[in-house]
Design an enzyme around this catalytic site. Structure first.
Site, PDB file in Angstrom:
ATOM      1  N   LYS A 454      -8.929   5.982  -0.912  1.00  0.00           N
ATOM      2  CA  LYS A 454      -8.345   6.318  -2.209  1.00  0.00           C
ATOM      3  C   LYS A 454      -7.536   7.618  -2.165  1.00  0.00           C
ATOM      4  O   LYS A 454      -7.705   8.439  -1.244  1.00  0.00           O
ATOM      5  CB  LYS A 454      -9.453   6.374  -3.259  1.00  0.00           C
ATOM      6  CG  LYS A 454     -10.134   5.018  -3.458  1.00  0.00           C
ATOM      7  CD  LYS A 454     -11.216   5.047  -4.510  1.00  0.00           C
ATOM      8  CE  LYS A 454     -11.834   3.658  -4.708  1.00  0.00           C
ATOM      9  NZ  LYS A 454     -12.881   3.649  -5.753  1.00  0.00           N
ATOM     10  N   PHE A 501     -13.184  -0.601 -17.898  1.00  0.00           N
ATOM     11  CA  PHE A 501     -12.877   0.581 -17.090  1.00  0.00           C
ATOM     12  C   PHE A 501     -11.721   0.348 -16.104  1.00  0.00           C
ATOM     13  O   PHE A 501     -11.381   1.238 -15.331  1.00  0.00           O
ATOM     14  CB  PHE A 501     -14.117   1.049 -16.318  1.00  0.00           C
ATOM     15  CG  PHE A 501     -14.748  -0.023 -15.457  1.00  0.00           C
ATOM     16  CD1 PHE A 501     -14.243  -0.319 -14.199  1.00  0.00           C
ATOM     17  CD2 PHE A 501     -15.853  -0.734 -15.910  1.00  0.00           C
ATOM     18  CE1 PHE A 501     -14.827  -1.291 -13.408  1.00  0.00           C
ATOM     19  CE2 PHE A 501     -16.441  -1.713 -15.128  1.00  0.00           C
ATOM     20  CZ  PHE A 501     -15.932  -1.993 -13.873  1.00  0.00           C
ATOM     21  N   THR A 535     -21.965   2.415  -4.584  1.00  0.00           N
ATOM     22  CA  THR A 535     -20.778   2.766  -5.352  1.00  0.00           C
ATOM     23  C   THR A 535     -20.847   4.189  -5.900  1.00  0.00           C
ATOM     24  O   THR A 535     -19.852   4.923  -5.872  1.00  0.00           O
ATOM     25  CB  THR A 535     -20.605   1.768  -6.523  1.00  0.00           C
ATOM     26  OG1 THR A 535     -20.549   0.452  -5.996  1.00  0.00           O
ATOM     27  CG2 THR A 535     -19.327   2.049  -7.284  1.00  0.00           C
ATOM     28  N   ARG A 549     -19.172   7.187   1.244  1.00  0.00           N
ATOM     29  CA  ARG A 549     -19.198   7.627  -0.161  1.00  0.00           C
ATOM     30  C   ARG A 549     -20.132   8.814  -0.362  1.00  0.00           C
ATOM     31  O   ARG A 549     -19.868   9.684  -1.195  1.00  0.00           O
ATOM     32  CB  ARG A 549     -19.591   6.448  -1.054  1.00  0.00           C
ATOM     33  CG  ARG A 549     -18.458   5.442  -1.219  1.00  0.00           C
ATOM     34  CD  ARG A 549     -18.923   4.155  -1.853  1.00  0.00           C
ATOM     35  NE  ARG A 549     -17.799   3.257  -2.149  1.00  0.00           N
ATOM     36  CZ  ARG A 549     -17.923   1.963  -2.382  1.00  0.00           C
ATOM     37  NH1 ARG A 549     -19.116   1.388  -2.335  1.00  0.00           N
ATOM     38  NH2 ARG A 549     -16.860   1.224  -2.663  1.00  0.00           N
ATOM     39  N   HIS A 562     -12.894   1.692  -0.831  1.00  0.00           N
ATOM     40  CA  HIS A 562     -13.141   0.398  -1.465  1.00  0.00           C
ATOM     41  C   HIS A 562     -13.102  -0.659  -0.365  1.00  0.00           C
ATOM     42  O   HIS A 562     -12.466  -0.462   0.679  1.00  0.00           O
ATOM     43  CB  HIS A 562     -12.073   0.108  -2.524  1.00  0.00           C
ATOM     44  CG  HIS A 562     -12.125  -1.288  -3.074  1.00  0.00           C
ATOM     45  ND1 HIS A 562     -13.071  -1.687  -3.991  1.00  0.00           N
ATOM     46  CD2 HIS A 562     -11.348  -2.382  -2.823  1.00  0.00           C
ATOM     47  CE1 HIS A 562     -12.877  -2.965  -4.288  1.00  0.00           C
ATOM     48  NE2 HIS A 562     -11.838  -3.414  -3.594  1.00  0.00           N
TER      49      HIS A 562
END
Length: 586
Positions: A454, A501, A535, A549, A562
């Site tokens: 990201k 979202f 997540t 993460r 992701h």
């Protein structure tokens, strides 16, 4: 400490030219284990040598030594070799050589030579006129001086451009580089940043079309190669191999022309070769020493320390009886011996698969029982990684049969895990690196999964993520940096487009370019999800602290990476975002 003392007494250590010359004064037979500094002497053979030393009881005429090739000028031709080499010196003359830890052959050679020495001493035979093995030729006379030269001059950097990677041209380029006599020492796959391109191509930054060039060079995956040129050697003549027992013949004119051309190619610089092959538009070459060192430090920070480490991937297999009874014991030994287990799976072999893996036993009377045993329940297949992995695994597990192992390598795993059910080694290993790759591809067929880094992830954190990806056995087969628009984001997140979202995800993705990757590995989908972690980064820190993460995520929205949820989703999204590339052999 007692064991260490016996080992030193068994094999004298030769680690410089002076000690080598002194060793050649030995009377009788001296067995020399030639080893590389990075892997050490062949421990698997020490039990055999100790047994021979005790059984033959010939301290005056039988000597064992270990000789470090890296520090002895005479042994220069044996440097950087993966498998062990055993030399046999009789009264200071090297008269025989055996490659590999072939215990039966080494055992037979030593016994025959000692019997000869006994007969000579007793006056029962005349000493044979052995031909001394010459393993240093005229081309390596000055090797001692050459070895101290600055190795930085030997390397070039090649950058294969994104367009060549997208169209599969990179495969042809790498093949031509290798076929021309160059060696690809290291390889990295990266999407270059604008800063990197401006830095590397600063000499053309003032040209009017540089902005277009900058856009092209940052549009996708580039291959960065560290390349060296092989030492010039005598040409390899085309045609049949000459018989060493016959008088050598002059090469024909065609053979001479072919050989001359080969030598000329080796004298060309990499840049000159690429231009002659009309490949320079697809691949940029850097040969300036300062710039080469700079690029190596950026893309290959461990290159110099890892240069002498020969990491090899092999397949190993625990047969059904061993898997059922001693699995954990074997896995602990594998890890204690320095192997990394890249992949593992239980598999019930078909009859055809069992026959292929047990081919060396097909003429034995127990072959049918073996095949029945191999197909009776699950085996455990493993992909192992280690420096000098192939040879070390062979030495660790020992010969194919328990009978041979007990005689020559009683400390091997073959003896340690012998089963009454069958008189064979309960562990299997690839016979060669080529066979290993075929076996791995067969038993661990690769999957592709989409991975996305990201926008909030920094370039330094990207490098850390690349390292984790590589350490976990993934291959980055395609990659490009993209400022994802709503349409492209919808293809990746199509399952949650109706969620409230989703607009927050679009805003996050619009903050900067994302890095979109195709990751290839057996069981890629589930392994990538495991590597990413939960997540929520806070939950990841508790449940999976080594995950991506946990280390780089900031929030549930900005959680660094992701990935596809299943194989179908991965295939669909990859086909949408990437142009299909030509298959490339690893």
């Amino acid at each position: 400490m007692a064991g260490k003392k016996r080992e030193i007494q068994l094999q004298a250590v030769i680690n410089n030219q002076s000690l080598w010359d002194e060793m050649l004064q030995n009377k009788g037979l001296t067995v020399i284990d030639v080893y590389q500094a990075w892997c050490g002497p062949c421990k698997a053979m020490q039990t055999l040598f100790r047994k021979l030393k005790n059984d033959l009881n010939e301290d005056e005429i039988l000597h064992f030594v270990v000789a470090e090739a890296d520090s002895i000028v005479t042994l220069q031709p044996f440097r950087d070799k993966c498998e062990p080499v055993f030399l046999f010196s009789v009264n200071g003359k090297i008269i025989a050589k055996i490659n590999g830890a072939n215990a039966p052959l080494v055992n037979k050679k030593i016994i025959n030579l000692i019997n000869e020495e006994r007969k000579i001493a007793a006056g029962e035979m005349v000493r044979p006129q052995y031909h001394e093995i010459a393993f240093v030729d005229s081309d390596t006379e000055n090797v001692g001086e050459a070895s101290h030269e600055n190795n930085d001059q030997l390397y070039s950097i090649a950058i294969i451009k994104p367009e060549a990677v997208r169209t599969g041209k990179n495969i042809e380029i790498k093949e031509k580089i290798i076929n021309a006599g160059f060696v690809i020492e290291a390889e990295a796959k990266r999407v270059l940043t604008e800063e990197q391109v401006k830095d590397f191509y600063s000499e053309i930054a003032d040209q009017p079309d540089f902005e277009d060039f900058l856009s092209l060079m940052t549009s996708g995956l580039s291959y960065i190669l560290v390349i060296s040129q092989r030492d010039e050697q005598e040409p390899s003549w085309e045609g049949p191999v000459p018989n060493p027992d016959t008088e050598p013949k002059e090469p024909s004119e065609d053979q001479y022309e072919t050989a001359t051309t080969t030598v000329m190619k080796k004298r060309d610089s990499l840049q000159e070769y690429m231009e002659r092959q009309h490949l320079s538009e697809f691949c940029d070459i850097e040969e300036n020493i300062v710039n080469v060192n700079k690029l190596i430090d950026i893309f290959f920070p461990d290159f110099r320390s890892m240069k002498n480490v020969k990491l090899e991937r092999i397949m190993a297999l625990l047969r059904p009886d061993l898997f059922q009874g001693k699995k954990e014991d074997v896995l602990n030994i594998i890890q204690d011996e320095g192997f990394k287990i890249l992949m593992q799976r239980q598999i019930v072999l078909t009859k055809e698969e069992a026959q292929t893996l047990c081919k060396e036993y097909e003429n034995k009377d127990y072959f049918e029982n073996l095949i029945e045993n191999m197909t009776s329940g699950p085996s455990l297949a493993l992909v192992l990684l280690r420096d000098n992995g192939l040879q070390h695994w062979k030495e660790l597990i020992g010969p194919n049969t328990v009978e041979e192992a007990k005689e020559y390598l009683p400390e091997s795993l073959c003896v340690h895990f012998a089963m009454e059910s069958l008189p064979i080694n309960q562990l299997y290993g690839s016979v060669s690196l080529e066979a290993a790759e075929k076996e791995i591809e067969y038993f661990f067929p690769p999957q592709k999964v989409l991975g996305l880094i990201k926008p909030h992830v920094t370039h330094e954190q990207r490098e850390e993520i690349f390292k984790l990806i590589k350490e976990n056995g993934f291959e980055i087969t395609q990659m490009k940096e993209m400022l994802l628009n709503e349409e492209q984001a919808g293809k990746i997140y199509f399952k949650i487009k109706q969620k409230h979202f989703y607009k927050n995800i679009l805003e996050m993705l619009s903050e900067g370019p994302s890095l979109v990757m195709v990751l290839t590995k057996w069981n890629a989908v589930s392994d990538w999800r495991r590597l990413m972690g939960p997540t929520d980064p806070e939950e990841a820190k508790l449940l999976s602290p080594d995950s991506i993460r946990a280390r780089f995520g900031q929030s549930t929205l900005k959680n660094a990476v992701h990935g596809s949820s299943n194989l179908y989703e991965a295939t669909e999204v990859i086909n949408e975002l990437f142009v299909p590339e030509n298959p490339e052999e690893n």
